[in-house]
Motif scaffolding. Structure first.
Motif, PDB file in Angstrom:
ATOM      1  N   ARG A  47       7.997 -24.435 -21.428  1.00 11.34           N
ATOM      2  CA  ARG A  47       7.201 -25.589 -21.008  1.00 11.34           C
ATOM      3  C   ARG A  47       7.856 -26.271 -19.814  1.00 11.34           C
ATOM      4  NH1 ARG A  47       4.089 -28.936 -24.284  1.00 11.34           N
ATOM      5  NH2 ARG A  47       5.680 -30.572 -24.192  1.00 11.34           N
ATOM      6  N   ILE A  48       7.070 -26.438 -18.768  1.00 11.54           N
ATOM      7  CA  ILE A  48       7.542 -27.058 -17.533  1.00 11.54           C
ATOM      8  C   ILE A  48       6.754 -28.343 -17.301  1.00 11.54           C
ATOM      9  CG2 ILE A  48       7.881 -26.801 -15.053  1.00 11.54           C
ATOM     10  CD1 ILE A  48       9.582 -24.883 -16.725  1.00 11.54           C
ATOM     11  N   PHE A  49       7.471 -29.439 -17.123  1.00  8.41           N
ATOM     12  CA  PHE A  49       6.839 -30.744 -16.894  1.00  8.41           C
ATOM     13  C   PHE A  49       6.533 -30.917 -15.418  1.00  8.41           C
ATOM     14  CE2 PHE A  49       7.239 -35.216 -15.662  1.00  8.41           C
ATOM     15  CZ  PHE A  49       6.330 -35.816 -16.526  1.00  8.41           C
ATOM     16  N   ILE A  91       2.606 -33.731  -5.779  1.00 14.61           N
ATOM     17  CA  ILE A  91       2.971 -32.910  -6.934  1.00 14.61           C
ATOM     18  C   ILE A  91       4.487 -32.809  -7.020  1.00 14.61           C
ATOM     19  CG2 ILE A  91       2.790 -30.604  -7.958  1.00 14.61           C
ATOM     20  CD1 ILE A  91       0.158 -30.329  -6.255  1.00 14.61           C
ATOM     21  N   ALA A  92       5.002 -32.960  -8.217  1.00 13.22           N
ATOM     22  CA  ALA A  92       6.439 -32.775  -8.458  1.00 13.22           C
ATOM     23  C   ALA A  92       6.627 -32.154  -9.830  1.00 13.22           C
ATOM     24  CB  ALA A  92       7.182 -34.105  -8.367  1.00 13.22           C
ATOM     25  N   LEU A  93       7.689 -31.393  -9.987  1.00  8.80           N
ATOM     26  CA  LEU A  93       7.987 -30.789 -11.282  1.00  8.80           C
ATOM     27  C   LEU A  93       9.428 -31.057 -11.660  1.00  8.80           C
ATOM     28  CD1 LEU A  93       8.630 -26.948 -11.031  1.00  8.80           C
ATOM     29  CD2 LEU A  93       8.670 -28.466  -9.047  1.00  8.80           C
ATOM     30  N   ASP A  94       9.712 -30.926 -12.949  1.00 13.13           N
ATOM     31  CA  ASP A  94      11.092 -30.862 -13.422  1.00 13.13           C
ATOM     32  C   ASP A  94      11.467 -29.388 -13.492  1.00 13.13           C
ATOM     33  OD1 ASP A  94      10.992 -33.594 -13.741  1.00 13.13           O
ATOM     34  OD2 ASP A  94      11.037 -33.572 -15.929  1.00 13.13           O
ATOM     35  N   PHE A  95      12.472 -28.989 -12.739  1.00 15.27           N
ATOM     36  CA  PHE A  95      12.901 -27.596 -12.798  1.00 15.27           C
ATOM     37  C   PHE A  95      13.307 -27.221 -14.226  1.00 15.27           C
ATOM     38  CE2 PHE A  95      14.087 -28.300  -8.185  1.00 15.27           C
ATOM     39  CZ  PHE A  95      13.078 -27.503  -7.688  1.00 15.27           C
ATOM     40  N   LEU A  96      13.243 -25.952 -14.531  1.00 20.20           N
ATOM     41  CA  LEU A  96      13.694 -25.459 -15.829  1.00 20.20           C
ATOM     42  C   LEU A  96      15.142 -25.899 -16.062  1.00 20.20           C
ATOM     43  CD1 LEU A  96      12.951 -23.648 -18.283  1.00 20.20           C
ATOM     44  CD2 LEU A  96      14.035 -21.760 -17.046  1.00 20.20           C
ATOM     45  N   GLY A  97      15.384 -26.497 -17.234  1.00 17.48           N
ATOM     46  CA  GLY A  97      16.724 -26.981 -17.547  1.00 17.48           C
ATOM     47  C   GLY A  97      16.956 -28.431 -17.174  1.00 17.48           C
ATOM     48  N   PHE A  98      15.962 -29.091 -16.576  1.00 19.01           N
ATOM     49  CA  PHE A  98      16.103 -30.461 -16.099  1.00 19.01           C
ATOM     50  C   PHE A  98      14.981 -31.336 -16.668  1.00 19.01           C
ATOM     51  CE2 PHE A  98      18.047 -27.720 -12.999  1.00 19.01           C
ATOM     52  CZ  PHE A  98      19.125 -28.422 -12.473  1.00 19.01           C
ATOM     53  N   GLY A  99      15.263 -32.637 -16.738  1.00 20.49           N
ATOM     54  CA  GLY A  99      14.234 -33.599 -17.088  1.00 20.49           C
ATOM     55  C   GLY A  99      13.540 -33.285 -18.396  1.00 20.49           C
ATOM     56  N   PHE A 100      12.206 -33.292 -18.372  1.00 24.27           N
ATOM     57  CA  PHE A 100      11.406 -33.056 -19.568  1.00 24.27           C
ATOM     58  C   PHE A 100      11.030 -31.590 -19.751  1.00 24.27           C
ATOM     59  CE2 PHE A 100      10.148 -37.554 -18.464  1.00 24.27           C
ATOM     60  CZ  PHE A 100      10.917 -38.140 -19.465  1.00 24.27           C
ATOM     61  N   SER A 101      11.417 -30.739 -18.823  1.00 27.96           N
ATOM     62  CA  SER A 101      11.151 -29.309 -18.977  1.00 27.96           C
ATOM     63  C   SER A 101      12.081 -28.696 -20.019  1.00 27.96           C
ATOM     64  CB  SER A 101      11.319 -28.580 -17.630  1.00 27.96           C
ATOM     65  OG  SER A 101      10.306 -28.944 -16.719  1.00 27.96           O
ATOM     66  N   ASP A 102      11.699 -27.523 -20.524  1.00 27.53           N
ATOM     67  CA  ASP A 102      12.515 -26.843 -21.525  1.00 27.53           C
ATOM     68  C   ASP A 102      13.902 -26.518 -20.972  1.00 27.53           C
ATOM     69  OD1 ASP A 102      10.613 -26.945 -23.472  1.00 27.53           O
ATOM     70  OD2 ASP A 102      10.010 -24.845 -23.319  1.00 27.53           O
ATOM     71  N   LYS A 103      14.845 -26.416 -21.898  1.00 27.26           N
ATOM     72  CA  LYS A 103      16.248 -26.150 -21.548  1.00 27.26           C
ATOM     73  C   LYS A 103      16.766 -24.999 -22.406  1.00 27.26           C
ATOM     74  CE  LYS A 103      16.656 -31.046 -20.526  1.00 27.26           C
ATOM     75  NZ  LYS A 103      15.179 -31.220 -20.687  1.00 27.26           N
ATOM     76  N   PRO A 104      16.276 -23.796 -22.170  1.00 23.98           N
ATOM     77  CA  PRO A 104      16.714 -22.666 -23.004  1.00 23.98           C
ATOM     78  C   PRO A 104      18.188 -22.365 -22.822  1.00 23.98           C
ATOM     79  CG  PRO A 104      15.537 -21.881 -21.074  1.00 23.98           C
ATOM     80  CD  PRO A 104      15.385 -23.378 -21.084  1.00 23.98           C
ATOM     81  N   ARG A 105      18.831 -21.946 -23.893  1.00 19.80           N
ATOM     82  CA  ARG A 105      20.218 -21.505 -23.815  1.00 19.80           C
ATOM     83  C   ARG A 105      20.503 -20.526 -24.944  1.00 19.80           C
ATOM     84  NH1 ARG A 105      23.501 -27.115 -25.191  1.00 19.80           N
ATOM     85  NH2 ARG A 105      21.925 -28.058 -26.495  1.00 19.80           N
ATOM     86  N   PRO A 106      21.210 -19.493 -24.688  1.00 22.03           N
ATOM     87  CA  PRO A 106      21.748 -19.154 -23.360  1.00 22.03           C
ATOM     88  C   PRO A 106      20.621 -18.715 -22.427  1.00 22.03           C
ATOM     89  CG  PRO A 106      22.133 -17.356 -24.873  1.00 22.03           C
ATOM     90  CD  PRO A 106      21.563 -18.475 -25.701  1.00 22.03           C
TER      91      PRO A 106
END
Length: 292
Positions: A47-49, A91-106
């Protein structure tokens, strides 16, 4: 005298214990409003915000904003309304791993993936065939460089870029001065897991900081893209920036990219010019956009 690592350990243990029992901070009203007014789309199951505002009616102009490290699209909130007075879509997004976007790990985070996410967002919005103005900062500068490289290669499915405005980003590895915390998180070692855990609100994995190494590895690709395209390019610079120090950065920028125009903000403006001097930043950007 005890070894330094013993002293660090004695200090880190209670800090880490305290951290594990502290609940994550609640969103401020402003951040809650920012999240509520945004949307999510799915990229490869993640999910990308993003924010997407309609501004000037009848204008064909679109601007896409690419934020820096380690923050989010909220970096642009002080100039957001001003941009909607000039552009039809902001338009602006939160990159993957930042803000409200998902932060998968590893997860192997890369500039290439972030650029692909930007392309996917524009396809999601049905704007993949439109000419896009890019406005970027810091980490987002490097994502913009990769998008520019793909545009230069004229590959199908890539963005058509009308203009690019960069700001306070380490586009030249040789003049980039990462902060001590960034170095420790990036390079690993005994302190890295402790610092990563303690700084989880901002940086949950040192994998995010590998963009610094990627800038070095792909310098020719990304700096070459800036130097070889014919679209209008501009740089907005806060000269008190400790990460991209004056005058070394500016001298190299002007030497490498003589076609690019530059706006230098007041002497006290540092690494986050769009937050420290939103009116000066917005005026500089509008001056650039209105020049072609």
């Amino acid at each position: 005298m005890r070894e330094w690592w013993v002293q660090v350990g004695l200090l880190a243990v209670p800090l880490l214990a305290a951290y594990l029992h502290i609940p994550p901070p609640q969103l401020s009203p402003a951040l809650h409003s920012w999240k509520s007014s945004g949307k999510f789309f799915t990229y490869k199951g993640l999910r990308i915000f993003y924010q997407d505002s309609v501004g000037v009616v009848g204008s064909p102009e679109i601007v896409v904003l690419l934020h820096g490290f380690p923050t989010s699209s909220y970096d642009w909130y002080k100039i957001w309304e001003g941009l909607t007075l000039r552009f039809h879509r902001v338009i602006a997004l939160d990159f993957l791993g930042f803000g409200f976007s998902d932060k998968p790990r590893p997860h192997h985070y890369s500039i290439f993936e972030q650029a692909s996410i930007v392309e996917a967002l524009l396809r999601h919005l049905g704007l993949q065939s439109r000419r896009i103005n890019l406005l970027s900062h810091d980490y987002g500068d490097t994502v913009a460089q990769e998008l520019l490289y793909r545009f230069k290669q004229n590959r199908s499915g890539r963005l058509t870029i009308k203009s690019l405005c960069l700001s306070n980003g380490g586009i030249f590895p040789e003049t980039h001065r990462p902060l001590l915390l960034q170095k420790l998180l990036k390079d690993g070692g005994m302190l890295s897991p402790i610092l990563t855990r303690l700084m989880n609100f901002f940086v949950f994995s040192r994998g995010l900081l590998q963009y610094i190494n990627q800038r070095k590895k792909f310098r020719r690709r990304w700096v070459g893209a800036l130097a070889s395209v014919s679209i209008p390019i501009h740089f907005i610079y806060g000269p008190l920036d400790p990460v991209n120090p004056y005058p070394e950065f500016l001298e190299l920028y002007r030497k490498t990219l003589p076609r690019s125009t530059v706006s230098i903000l007041d002497d006290h403006i540092s690494h986050y010019p769009q937050l420290e001097d939103p009116m000066g930043f917005l005026n500089a950007y509008m001056g650039f956009i209105n020049s072609f």
